[in-house]
Write an enzyme that holds these catalytic residues in place. Structure first.
Site, mmCIF file in Angstrom:
data_model
loop_
_atom_site.group_PDB
_atom_site.id
_atom_site.type_symbol
_atom_site.label_atom_id
_atom_site.label_comp_id
_atom_site.label_asym_id
_atom_site.label_seq_id
_atom_site.Cartn_x
_atom_site.Cartn_y
_atom_site.Cartn_z
ATOM 1 N N GLU A 112 -3.583 2.231 -13.506
ATOM 2 C CA GLU A 112 -2.465 2.447 -12.549
ATOM 3 C C GLU A 112 -2.961 3.506 -11.973
ATOM 4 O O GLU A 112 -4.032 4.100 -13.120
ATOM 5 C CB GLU A 112 -0.967 2.993 -12.581
ATOM 6 N N ASP A 113 -2.457 4.205 -10.919
ATOM 7 C CA ASP A 113 -3.399 5.695 -10.675
ATOM 8 C C ASP A 113 -2.474 6.979 -11.140
ATOM 9 O O ASP A 113 -3.713 7.632 -12.088
ATOM 10 C CB ASP A 113 -3.005 5.810 -9.278
ATOM 11 N N ASP A 133 4.486 8.524 -13.597
ATOM 12 C CA ASP A 133 4.580 9.904 -13.430
ATOM 13 C C ASP A 133 6.592 9.226 -14.125
ATOM 14 O O ASP A 133 6.556 9.571 -15.383
ATOM 15 C CB ASP A 133 5.508 9.734 -11.456
ATOM 16 N N THR A 141 8.002 3.059 -12.602
ATOM 17 C CA THR A 141 6.897 1.359 -12.255
ATOM 18 C C THR A 141 7.139 -0.075 -13.541
ATOM 19 O O THR A 141 6.573 -0.994 -13.353
ATOM 20 C CB THR A 141 6.183 1.372 -11.192
ATOM 21 N N LEU A 142 5.814 0.862 -14.156
ATOM 22 C CA LEU A 142 5.283 0.423 -15.135
ATOM 23 C C LEU A 142 6.555 -0.224 -15.666
ATOM 24 O O LEU A 142 5.464 -1.564 -16.766
ATOM 25 C CB LEU A 142 3.989 1.809 -16.153
ATOM 26 N N LYS A 202 1.445 11.941 -15.959
ATOM 27 C CA LYS A 202 1.576 12.814 -15.559
ATOM 28 C C LYS A 202 3.382 12.940 -16.030
ATOM 29 O O LYS A 202 4.312 11.913 -15.801
ATOM 30 C CB LYS A 202 2.105 13.012 -14.490
ATOM 31 N N ARG A 262 -6.416 10.146 -0.038
ATOM 32 C CA ARG A 262 -7.093 8.646 -0.904
ATOM 33 C C ARG A 262 -8.736 8.884 -0.810
ATOM 34 O O ARG A 262 -8.896 8.861 -2.118
ATOM 35 C CB ARG A 262 -6.501 7.352 -0.480
#
Ligand code: IMP
Ligand code: MG
Length: 176
Positions: A96-97, A100, A104-105, A128, A162
């Site tokens: 993953e980038d 936060d 999502t994860l 983050k 990006r």
């Protein structure tokens, strides 16, 4: 003009990605790894990370519904692209980038666990922490960043920024 401030240089990213690749190579020695990149944000990170991993590696991608131009996470996700590899019994690393809120994860981990991989771990370039809500275990991370909206090295704001080789803090992302 964009109001942005450099926070992670290209050289620092390169070094950290090398370190992560070395750690992953050690931890998965003798195994065959499946790296699953989360599009679009992870496309640069996974491309660099995979080249630092000295193991037999398969690579696939998923894409989940994203923020659009919002800067917060709704927590509910939908796949717009799923992997094509069968991961049953395999060692899987989600790449993953940025994590936060973690929602999502957390959801992705549940979905992937249902597919019965032998192991399932997470590698994110950026952890983050300020807005974390979901208690999701992160196995590998490149950088801890407390707060702020970041762009570059795959990370976008409304699909912009990006392509930068380094990472910036975007001072004032406009609400959608
Ligand atoms: P989470 O569910 O809140 O952890 O959301 C993670 C996703 O939100 C990441 O995969 C990014 O697509 C996006 N995101 C969160 N923070 C940032 C940021 O600072 N810059 C760019 N995208 C972000
Ligand atoms: Mg993302």
């Amino acid at each position: 003009m964009d109001d942005k401030q450099l926070i992670i240089s290209e050289a620092d990213i390169r070094q950290r990605v090398k370190d992560l690749g070395a750690a992953i190579s050690r931890d998965y020695a003798g195994k065959q790894l499946v790296m699953v990149g989360i599009l679009n944000g992870a496309f640069i990170f996974i491309a660099d990370l995979a080249r630092e991993v000295s193991l037999p590696v398969e690579i696939d991608f998923i894409r989940v519904s994203s923020y659009g131009t919002h800067t917060f996470s709704s927590g509910s996700i939908a796949f717009t692209k799923d992997i094509e590899l069968d991961i049953t019994g395999k060692d899987v690393l989600l790449v993953e980038d940025i994590v936060d809120t973690g929602r999502t994860l957390l959801r992705l981990k549940e979905i992937f666990a249902d597919r019965k991989p032998r192991s399932l771990k997470i590698c994110t370039l950026i952890n983050k922490t300020e807005r974390r809500e979901a208690d999701v275990e992160i196995d590998y991370h490149g950088f801890d960043i407390d707060h702020g909206f970041l762009v570059g090295y795959g990370l976008d704001y409304a699909e912009q920024h990006r392509h930068y080789p380094e990472i910036y803090h975007l001072r004032d992302p406009k609400p959608a």
